[in-house]
Design a protein around this motif. Sequence first.
Motif: not given
Length: 319
Positions: A44, A48, A81, A83, A160
């Motif tokens: 992660t 990021r 993206y 997450p 992710d």
Amino acid sequence: MAALIELQGITKRYGDLTAVEDLTLSIEEGAVFGFIGPNGAGKTTTMRILTTLLRPTSGQAWVAGHSVAADPKAVRRAIGYMPDFFGVYDDMKVWEYLDFFAACYDIPAATRKGMIDDLLALVDLGPKRDAYVETLSRGMKQRLCLARTLTHDPQVLILDEPASGLDPRARIEMRELLRALQGMGKTIFFSSHILSEVADICTQIGIIEHGRLVAAGSVAEMIGGLRAHRAVTVRLVPGAADVAEIALWLRGRPGVAAVAEPAEGEAHTLRLDFSGDDAALSALLAYIVGRGLPVVAFGEEHGDLEDVFMQVTQRAEAA
């Protein structure tokens, strides 16, 4: 083919804790890259950094030719993206949710309706267009959030754990959706703990342990390098021959580096450590059959991604 994602010597420290250390990686345009590792390995944190949400302590990274440090706005335009923990606005309808994010990317109102309909069709949520987000299942919310990452048609998707917490059917749907996005030319960088699914859809994988990249390459390359020799199984008719005698005879054949003792409950099965090529393996089978040995099955064992993961992470632990 040009690299669309590049990391060179990326390190991220939090005081005395090193989350990512000297990570160098290159991912080609159009690749589906699976980033795997245990919890706390640095997956992660790396994502990021690539999405400009964290600045590395040292090193450099580029996405679609743009520096994550020097040109973060251009990077954000190039990526979508998703997450591991994402927010949804429960009091919005599905189409309103996508319309809101499309507006954030300055997509003209006149083009948003058609784009939203196309995205909902892609993620198979067309019938839920006017449903409230709060009424969706977890799998549907995951797909909606993936649609959200596509509102500005990014070159790169950074996801992710996109299948985290999904039931088997929803995981299959997510896997097929990633395949469809690959077919559309998207470059996909995603993390996962579901190793069998990573192997099934990825063109490349990277394994990270304690913040360090310990292995990277295609799935075939990783599995091919798992063993120094080939593993071959010879299964005999139970009770039809002296297994110990056959094992002794096989140890003397060309290419047979070793013969493992039968495992408990498999007294009629022998496993060979074989160093020869395909022609030598074929010759061994022909010789066994020609000798009239009571063989039921003869074949090569192939490792899988879980074997690779365990081997390289254990090696990293021992280092």
